[in-house]
Design a protein around this motif. Sequence first.
Motif, short mmCIF file in Angstrom:
data_model
loop_
_atom_site.label_atom_id
_atom_site.label_comp_id
_atom_site.label_asym_id
_atom_site.label_seq_id
_atom_site.Cartn_x
_atom_site.Cartn_y
_atom_site.Cartn_z
N CYS A 148 -25.50 -12.18 -42.31
CA CYS A 148 -24.06 -12.45 -42.35
C CYS A 148 -23.05 -11.54 -42.32
N VAL A 149 -22.44 -11.65 -40.80
CA VAL A 149 -20.94 -11.10 -41.44
C VAL A 149 -19.69 -11.95 -40.90
N ALA A 150 -20.27 -13.22 -41.61
CA ALA A 150 -18.77 -14.22 -40.68
C ALA A 150 -17.53 -13.71 -42.02
N ASP A 151 -17.55 -12.96 -43.33
CA ASP A 151 -16.70 -12.99 -44.01
C ASP A 151 -15.85 -11.43 -43.39
N ARG A 152 -16.37 -10.64 -41.92
CA ARG A 152 -15.63 -9.92 -41.82
C ARG A 152 -15.17 -10.21 -40.28
N GLY A 153 -15.77 -12.23 -40.13
CA GLY A 153 -14.15 -12.54 -38.70
C GLY A 153 -15.55 -12.88 -37.96
N CYS A 154 -16.50 -12.63 -38.29
CA CYS A 154 -17.33 -12.79 -36.93
C CYS A 154 -17.49 -14.14 -36.69
N ARG A 155 -17.36 -14.93 -35.66
CA ARG A 155 -17.62 -15.93 -35.00
C ARG A 155 -17.93 -16.44 -34.33
#
Lengths: 514, 225
Positions: A148-155
């Motif tokens: 998951c790349v949510a920490d990079r801002g992906c939603r």
Amino acid sequence: MNALVLACADGIPGPAPEEWLWLRTADVRVVRGLCRDSDIIARHADGASNLVLAFCSADLPRSPVQAAVRRAGLDPLGVEVVDLRVAAEDIERLILILEAAVARARSFAGSAPENARMILPKAVTRRSLLKLRIAEYVAVPSIEPSRCVADRGCRACVEACPRGAIAFSGAGVSIDPARCDLCGLCTTACPVEAVVDPTVTPAQLDAQVRALLDPSIGPRGPRGILFTCRWSRLVEKTAGWYPVVLPCTGMAPASWLLAPLLLGASAVAVRPCTDAGCPLGRDEVVHERVSFSRRLLTAIGWSEDRVGAAPGDALLAPVPGPGHAAHDVFAPGAAGHVLLALAERGTDGHAFALEHPGSPVGIVEIRADACTVCGMCARTCPTEALVFAPRDGCVDITFDGVRCTACGQCVASCPEVARGAIALRRLANGDVLSRGATRLVGSDIASCLRCGQPVAPLTLLRRVAEILGPEERRMTRLLESYCLDCRAIGIPVSDEPPSATRHSDAGAAMTIRN
Amino acid sequence: MTARSGMNGLARLRQGLYRFIAAGLLPPDSERMTALASAIAVIETSTINGFAFATWWHPLAADLDDPPSIDVLEADYVRLFEAGVSEPPCPLVESAYLRLPGGPGALLVDLDREYRRFGLAANPLVALPADHAVLQLEAMAALCAREDEATERGDVVEARRVLGEEERFLDRHLARWFPVMARRGAMVAGDGFYGTLLTAARAFVHHDRDLVATLAGGHRLEAVG
């Protein structure tokens, strides 16, 4: 350990099926009364590596079947179930469908505890509920934190969920299984396969579709792939058409409708689960994607009838070509490759351009006069279609069209979107897809006067100065002249203009000391 | 836990599983490992296969059939849960997984209050902090035992009240941090006994939160009862 197909003899046409029903890839046991006694499953399946259950009825209670599968030491979410009625008395068709189910079962990569959601029995009393001895489960997606790349801002998944079941907090993305309606939209919306429904992964679809299109098994003649919904009660028996079950047909991006054509399918269709349409209201999405696929086929010189909303009467000859594709064609990042590979088999090569809301790929456009080159878009881009590429005192933002999944996260993250700095067009363009990474915008980088480390792109500093205004000249000068570390040690900044200046490549009004 | 005690009731099964996990997370000794091996045999003959978490419990039975030596288990236990100089990869206390600016004091007081409300008190011979996994698991086991008694005597109202307590405790404490710890621990531990135990424990606690929420959810019961 071998894969095992356990089939109910009551649903197989012809005499003594246990004598003639055999598969290349799995052991087969044909058992009378399988649909009436789930204990048979535990007895026969013990020791099997993977399991396919072929029932003659679709109305079996799932909970005892799932319990029996667990007793056999297998994960029920990894078991494929085939409705024997789809074979329609055609033995070769039955063998092909079973071989494909085995291929899908073998591609099961295991589930996580979070993937099982309990469903209450339909009619129980309060008292018996408290003494519940057996429960029924359905698969729900879960988040794979390592991808998951949510920490990079992906939603992307949060935005895709129509029920608001997915949320982001400081601890990452989480799914509320109770609110999930199992539509699977989040799994295909995630560009990096971090949202996982273990029962319908790209690898499983790939394995099943390739097996269904394997010309060395099954009936002769062209074949169509029919994507159907898990909840559908319709039994697909049309000759030449083979069902591939999805949690909801609304989850299938246009690239999934086109990919089977690369693998040797003559046509592809998507059918909602009821005649009245999708109960989850995804009809419009499906229609949009079918429409894109048909128009794309026309644009590259193929008949649009190869993709439709229902199985066609007559199947065309397969699309010419090798009948296989190198890429994992159902992977979320494969859409661009699928379109290119299909176009290469068409009449005009890569010369196609189609702007359409159902496009699985997009083109990012950045306006140089509004973009500050802050790099937020590239930082957020889950597939690295946009890249923030520093080099020799300047920085470029590049775009590689074949990696873009049109998720729109770049637009959502842009702080200057209101000024029109960035836009996403749902445009499938052969030239862009095949071009590789190209520069969209760039800027020189200001260097720290004290330590020489990069401070920020000049265009960004210019925008900050514009926002702060002339009354904050001293602050502006501090920000543009020193890096964060050196600012932290408290360097005095003069009100005087700098003695020497260096201009940005954009011809900015802002200057910076050398 | 013995075969005589039986595990056919849902609450009884859950009580047994909570106690099993708690015992498994105490420092290893040979007597306890023998008891765990006997207990898993009872669990395997219970109604466990009716529930999804069973998938992750079967490997435990295989592990306990031929358990590693106590020396190996001790080394793994210290490495995972108690490493001396630096913080261990997965400490067994809730406070390690929460951002508590004022320290764990308020959390420990809250837990102490919860235990007293349940009529429980930590055994003074077991020197564990109130937020330790073993105490939280034992508290859940005690609640399950109460729910089982109420169900057995047909007192649905009391059973539902206890279920409400279980739901509250899981939401406020155990289910909030334990699955995170167990996932992390299983990744560090790999294929060893503690990896298998933590994965089974994570599957059970995750499932139990859903199960208890479902059973305690009045609106759903009203629809079917």
